[in-house]
Design a protein around this motif. Structure first.
Motif, PDB file in Angstrom:
ATOM      1  N   ARG A  59      19.628   1.579  11.190  1.00 15.94           N
ATOM      2  CA  ARG A  59      19.796   0.230  11.730  1.00 15.94           C
ATOM      3  C   ARG A  59      19.796   0.158  13.209  1.00 15.94           C
ATOM      4  O   ARG A  59      20.752   0.040  13.253  1.00 15.94           O
ATOM      5  CB  ARG A  59      19.669  -0.591  10.399  1.00 15.94           C
ATOM      6  N   ASP A  60      18.704   0.715  13.951  1.00 16.80           N
ATOM      7  CA  ASP A  60      18.833  -0.138  15.216  1.00 16.80           C
ATOM      8  C   ASP A  60      19.831   0.941  15.283  1.00 16.80           C
ATOM      9  O   ASP A  60      21.046  -0.008  16.324  1.00 16.80           O
ATOM     10  CB  ASP A  60      19.993  -1.689  14.906  1.00 16.80           C
ATOM     11  N   VAL A  61      20.225   1.717  15.951  1.00 15.11           N
ATOM     12  CA  VAL A  61      21.045   2.467  16.239  1.00 15.11           C
ATOM     13  C   VAL A  61      20.693   2.956  17.572  1.00 15.11           C
ATOM     14  O   VAL A  61      19.878   3.221  18.031  1.00 15.11           O
ATOM     15  CB  VAL A  61      20.727   3.752  15.777  1.00 15.11           C
ATOM     16  N   VAL A  62      21.865   2.768  18.919  1.00 14.40           N
ATOM     17  CA  VAL A  62      21.761   2.649  19.817  1.00 14.40           C
ATOM     18  C   VAL A  62      23.260   3.802  19.903  1.00 14.40           C
ATOM     19  O   VAL A  62      24.480   4.011  19.197  1.00 14.40           O
ATOM     20  CB  VAL A  62      22.623   1.624  20.346  1.00 14.40           C
ATOM     21  N   ASP A  72      17.808   4.152  21.330  1.00 10.88           N
ATOM     22  CA  ASP A  72      18.124   2.641  22.145  1.00 10.88           C
ATOM     23  C   ASP A  72      17.513   1.698  21.260  1.00 10.88           C
ATOM     24  O   ASP A  72      15.813   2.353  20.629  1.00 10.88           O
ATOM     25  CB  ASP A  72      17.023   2.694  22.799  1.00 10.88           C
ATOM     26  N   HIS A  73      18.179   1.760  19.959  1.00 12.57           N
ATOM     27  CA  HIS A  73      17.772   0.685  18.860  1.00 12.57           C
ATOM     28  C   HIS A  73      16.519   1.468  18.137  1.00 12.57           C
ATOM     29  O   HIS A  73      15.792   0.783  17.202  1.00 12.57           O
ATOM     30  CB  HIS A  73      17.289  -0.883  18.895  1.00 12.57           C
ATOM     31  N   SER A 100      15.369   2.815  14.591  1.00 10.74           N
ATOM     32  CA  SER A 100      15.548   2.465  13.094  1.00 10.74           C
ATOM     33  C   SER A 100      14.228   3.181  12.385  1.00 10.74           C
ATOM     34  O   SER A 100      12.851   3.340  13.349  1.00 10.74           O
ATOM     35  CB  SER A 100      14.982   0.794  12.839  1.00 10.74           C
ATOM     36  N   THR A 107      19.888  12.232  16.718  1.00  8.02           N
ATOM     37  CA  THR A 107      19.889  11.547  15.457  1.00  8.02           C
ATOM     38  C   THR A 107      20.433  12.162  13.921  1.00  8.02           C
ATOM     39  O   THR A 107      21.195  12.073  13.440  1.00  8.02           O
ATOM     40  CB  THR A 107      18.472  11.187  15.516  1.00  8.02           C
ATOM     41  N   SER A 131      25.996   1.364  18.108  1.00 15.62           N
ATOM     42  CA  SER A 131      25.904   0.168  17.395  1.00 15.62           C
ATOM     43  C   SER A 131      24.577   0.402  17.186  1.00 15.62           C
ATOM     44  O   SER A 131      24.253   1.779  16.718  1.00 15.62           O
ATOM     45  CB  SER A 131      25.368  -1.309  18.168  1.00 15.62           C
ATOM     46  N   GLY A 132      24.479  -0.915  15.714  1.00 20.89           N
ATOM     47  CA  GLY A 132      23.858  -0.550  14.500  1.00 20.89           C
ATOM     48  C   GLY A 132      24.751   0.367  13.521  1.00 20.89           C
ATOM     49  O   GLY A 132      25.502   0.434  13.067  1.00 20.89           O
ATOM     50  N   THR A 172      28.358   5.041   8.896  1.00 18.67           N
ATOM     51  CA  THR A 172      28.694   4.525  10.467  1.00 18.67           C
ATOM     52  C   THR A 172      30.668   4.482  10.906  1.00 18.67           C
ATOM     53  O   THR A 172      30.066   5.168  11.657  1.00 18.67           O
ATOM     54  CB  THR A 172      28.273   2.310  10.806  1.00 18.67           C
ATOM     55  N   ARG A 223      13.756   5.194  21.879  1.00 16.45           N
ATOM     56  CA  ARG A 223      12.434   4.317  20.952  1.00 16.45           C
ATOM     57  C   ARG A 223      11.876   5.255  19.916  1.00 16.45           C
ATOM     58  O   ARG A 223      11.114   6.233  20.479  1.00 16.45           O
ATOM     59  CB  ARG A 223      11.859   3.185  21.551  1.00 16.45           C
TER      60      ARG A 223
END
Ligand SMILES: Nc1ncnc2c1ncn2[C@@H]1O[C@H](COP(=O)(O)OP(=O)(O)O)[C@@H](O)[C@H]1O
Ligand SMILES: [Mg+2]
Length: 287
Positions: free
Chosen positions: A42-45, A55-56, A58, A80, A92-93, A103, A252
């Protein structure tokens, strides 16, 4: 008879995806009581030296489903997977494994995740001095409740599925790259994980062997129904295995959903990616 020998353990296989049928996305479709998804980003940066790689990002993978992550070399596919295994941490994310937010897991907690989720490395990482049989049975040896006969039976079954039953008494150095990889996959399955991650299972082998590896992985998918993520730039392999696709481009996710969405996408970058793969089948790196 122990659980590990029940190769056809079943489990949820054909799970629906929201975009399969948007109108039918109801609570009744949730097969697993623990969580709707096995893996979720989810929104992983994630950036290295301030250079963003993810870059965000999901996406989510349902229980029993095979998700193929595609994209050009260097786009962040292996990065990933490393977030799932705890080898890298998100800036983040959130990353979720089997319904649990990992996380901020400690190294100790990740040891538990790595028992649930096995990663098949490209190199295979086999033990050179052990035979194929010993390499596959390694995770089973000494497990309580398993008799030597149970282990022999399991190794025979998995070796047959992977077509390495004729080389069980050989050493890894006597095998081709493709066979070594098949043995590494066999050993990963012998750990009886809940999920398997494959990082580029068809690189560095010729196109015929690549096709064969794809068939073997497909056979395992159909026999075990394990939740899987396959990282590849090989669209033929992806087509063979994918329930869903995540396409990464410049950090992305530009396509996420059932295979058809990727195959029919008119995004110029994806069109080009598909075309290149058709034109240069023997190339093991995307341009
Ligand atoms: N530990 C690391 N430190 C710095 N940069 C890294 C690290 N791991 C990966 N990268 C960079 O992140 C980008 C994505 O790498 P990777 O996920 O391995 O690509 P691929 O999609 O080919 O698997 C690359 O530019 C790579 O150099
Ligand atoms: Mg990689």
């Amino acid at each position: 008879m122990t659980d590990i020998l029940k190769i056809n353990r079943g489990g949820p296989t054909k799970l629906k995806f929201p975009s399969d049928d948007a109108g039918d996305w109801t609570a009744q479709n949730y097969v697993d009581p623990r969580s709707q998804y096995f893996f979720e980003f989810r929104d992983v940066v994630k950036a290295f030296d301030e250079r963003p790689v993810l870059d965000h990002v999901s996406f989510a993978v349902r229980h029993g489903e095979t998700c193929v992550i595609m994209g050009r070399s260097g786009v962040g596919k292996s990065v990933t997977l490393k977030h799932i295994m705890g080898f890298l941490r998100a800036d983040s994310g959130r990353v979720t494994v089997d319904g649990e937010d990992v996380t901020n897991y400690t190294e100790e907690q990740f040891a538990e995740v790595r028992r649930k989720v096995t990663m098949v490395f490209q190199s295979g990482a086999l033990f050179d001095s052990l035979t194929v049989r010993e390499n596959i049975s390694f995770p089973l040896d000494g497990q309580s409740g398993l008799t030597p006969e149970d282990i022999d039976e399991y190794v025979a079954k998995i070796a047959h599925l992977l077509e390495v039953d004729d080389v069980l008494d050989k050493l890894p150095s006597e095998l081709s790259t493709g066979m070594k990889r098949a043995v590494a996959i066999g050993r990963a399955f012998a750990q009886n994980p809940e999920a398997i991650l494959y990082d580029e299972p068809t690189t560095m082998v010729d196109p015929i062997m690549a096709g064969h590896m794809g068939d073997l992985i497909l056979r395992l998918k159909e026999a075990f129904h394990k939740t899987s993520i396959v990282v590849t730039h090989d669209t033929r392999l992806a087509k063979k295995l994918a329930d869903t696709v995540v396409f990464l481009q410049e950090g992305r996710v530009t396509c996420f959903g059932p295979w058809g969405g990727f195959e029919n996408s008119d995004d110029p970058f994806i069109v080009n990616f598909r075309k290149q793969d058709e034109l240069v089948p023997a190339l093991d790196k995307t341009l």
